[in-house]
Design a protein around this motif. Structure first.
Motif, mmCIF file in Angstrom:
data_model
loop_
_atom_site.group_PDB
_atom_site.id
_atom_site.type_symbol
_atom_site.label_atom_id
_atom_site.label_comp_id
_atom_site.label_asym_id
_atom_site.label_seq_id
_atom_site.Cartn_x
_atom_site.Cartn_y
_atom_site.Cartn_z
ATOM 1 N N ALA A 1 0.884 -1.239 0.049
ATOM 2 C CA ALA A 1 -0.132 0.054 -0.047
ATOM 3 C C ALA A 1 0.981 1.357 -0.095
ATOM 4 O O ALA A 1 2.044 1.242 0.579
ATOM 5 C CB ALA A 1 -0.813 0.077 1.180
ATOM 6 N N PHE A 2 0.390 2.210 -0.593
ATOM 7 C CA PHE A 2 1.061 3.563 -0.871
ATOM 8 C C PHE A 2 0.235 4.823 -0.429
ATOM 9 O O PHE A 2 -0.896 4.904 -0.528
ATOM 10 C CB PHE A 2 1.757 3.756 -2.220
ATOM 11 C CG PHE A 2 2.455 2.370 -2.852
ATOM 12 C CD1 PHE A 2 3.805 2.693 -2.435
ATOM 13 C CD2 PHE A 2 1.941 1.549 -3.484
ATOM 14 C CE1 PHE A 2 4.631 1.407 -2.743
ATOM 15 C CE2 PHE A 2 2.732 0.396 -3.815
ATOM 16 C CZ PHE A 2 4.065 0.559 -3.445
ATOM 17 N N ALA A 3 1.080 5.742 0.454
ATOM 18 C CA ALA A 3 0.010 6.762 0.797
ATOM 19 C C ALA A 3 -0.418 8.030 -0.469
ATOM 20 O O ALA A 3 -1.465 8.029 -0.315
ATOM 21 C CB ALA A 3 0.869 7.645 1.943
ATOM 22 N N THR A 4 0.447 7.673 -1.384
ATOM 23 C CA THR A 4 0.013 8.665 -2.383
ATOM 24 C C THR A 4 0.233 8.014 -3.897
ATOM 25 O O THR A 4 0.980 6.798 -3.897
ATOM 26 C CB THR A 4 0.970 10.215 -2.366
ATOM 27 O OG1 THR A 4 2.338 9.567 -2.911
ATOM 28 C CG2 THR A 4 0.965 10.693 -1.387
ATOM 29 N N LYS A 5 -0.348 8.409 -4.705
ATOM 30 C CA LYS A 5 -0.325 8.200 -6.354
ATOM 31 C C LYS A 5 1.067 8.081 -6.776
ATOM 32 O O LYS A 5 1.702 7.235 -7.184
ATOM 33 C CB LYS A 5 -1.184 8.668 -7.154
ATOM 34 C CG LYS A 5 -1.458 8.035 -8.537
ATOM 35 C CD LYS A 5 -2.399 8.784 -9.360
ATOM 36 C CE LYS A 5 -2.483 8.083 -10.593
ATOM 37 N NZ LYS A 5 -3.442 8.788 -11.719
ATOM 38 N N LYS A 6 1.704 9.282 -6.320
ATOM 39 C CA LYS A 6 3.281 9.260 -7.053
ATOM 40 C C LYS A 6 4.157 8.281 -6.165
ATOM 41 O O LYS A 6 4.892 7.819 -6.927
ATOM 42 C CB LYS A 6 3.754 10.710 -6.467
ATOM 43 C CG LYS A 6 3.626 11.781 -7.155
ATOM 44 C CD LYS A 6 4.596 12.088 -8.186
ATOM 45 C CE LYS A 6 4.404 12.957 -9.530
ATOM 46 N NZ LYS A 6 3.983 12.544 -10.675
ATOM 47 N N GLU A 7 3.802 8.068 -4.880
ATOM 48 C CA GLU A 7 4.829 6.790 -4.407
ATOM 49 C C GLU A 7 4.380 5.701 -4.806
ATOM 50 O O GLU A 7 5.476 4.899 -5.239
ATOM 51 C CB GLU A 7 4.411 6.826 -2.720
ATOM 52 C CG GLU A 7 5.119 7.623 -1.817
ATOM 53 C CD GLU A 7 4.660 7.410 -0.313
ATOM 54 O OE1 GLU A 7 4.425 6.351 0.031
ATOM 55 O OE2 GLU A 7 4.503 8.530 0.291
ATOM 56 N N ALA A 8 3.263 5.236 -5.072
ATOM 57 C CA ALA A 8 3.001 3.934 -5.966
ATOM 58 C C ALA A 8 3.585 4.038 -7.307
ATOM 59 O O ALA A 8 3.979 2.863 -7.757
ATOM 60 C CB ALA A 8 1.453 3.754 -6.033
ATOM 61 N N GLU A 9 3.577 5.172 -7.884
ATOM 62 C CA GLU A 9 4.160 5.070 -9.474
ATOM 63 C C GLU A 9 5.595 4.819 -9.386
ATOM 64 O O GLU A 9 6.136 4.359 -10.157
ATOM 65 C CB GLU A 9 3.838 6.402 -10.153
ATOM 66 C CG GLU A 9 2.163 6.647 -10.630
ATOM 67 C CD GLU A 9 1.913 8.008 -10.881
ATOM 68 O OE1 GLU A 9 2.755 9.057 -10.575
ATOM 69 O OE2 GLU A 9 0.882 8.047 -11.578
ATOM 70 N N ARG A 10 6.404 5.527 -8.272
ATOM 71 C CA ARG A 10 7.775 5.160 -8.281
ATOM 72 C C ARG A 10 8.231 4.019 -8.007
ATOM 73 O O ARG A 10 9.148 3.481 -8.373
ATOM 74 C CB ARG A 10 8.185 6.241 -6.995
ATOM 75 C CG ARG A 10 8.369 7.695 -7.582
ATOM 76 C CD ARG A 10 9.146 8.491 -6.688
ATOM 77 N NE ARG A 10 8.879 9.808 -6.725
ATOM 78 C CZ ARG A 10 8.251 10.828 -5.779
ATOM 79 N NH1 ARG A 10 7.873 10.121 -4.831
ATOM 80 N NH2 ARG A 10 8.004 11.978 -6.049
ATOM 81 N N ALA A 11 7.198 3.169 -7.489
ATOM 82 C CA ALA A 11 7.590 1.790 -6.851
ATOM 83 C C ALA A 11 7.402 0.906 -8.129
ATOM 84 O O ALA A 11 7.687 -0.432 -7.853
ATOM 85 C CB ALA A 11 6.680 1.323 -5.829
ATOM 86 N N ILE A 12 6.663 1.306 -9.267
ATOM 87 C CA ILE A 12 6.575 0.388 -10.307
ATOM 88 C C ILE A 12 7.953 -0.048 -10.973
ATOM 89 O O ILE A 12 8.718 1.094 -11.215
ATOM 90 C CB ILE A 12 5.601 1.067 -11.362
ATOM 91 C CG1 ILE A 12 4.203 1.437 -10.757
ATOM 92 C CG2 ILE A 12 5.557 -0.059 -12.788
ATOM 93 C CD1 ILE A 12 3.290 2.019 -11.841
#
Length: 53
Positions: A21-32
């Motif tokens: 789980a990621f707090a923000t959409k940006k964090e999630a995008e960086r983890a791809i």
């Protein structure tokens, strides 16, 4: 959130474990990873953001 196929998105993997789980959409995008194809962040009311196809 509904998808064309496969039913509603889940907070759990097929193996039953929780998805990252990621707090923000940006964090999630960086983890791809750069090598992944079609992986996208999607909003989750409970956890913020998850990654999925």
């Amino acid at each position: 959130m509904t998808r064309k196929s496969g039913g509603p998105r889940s907070c759990y993997k097929k193996s039953g474990g929780p998805k990252a789980a990621f707090a923000t959409k940006k964090e999630a995008e960086r983890a791809i990873p750069k090598t992944s194809v079609g992986l996208r962040p999607y909003a989750c009311a409970q956890h913020g953001w998850h990654l999925g196809h």
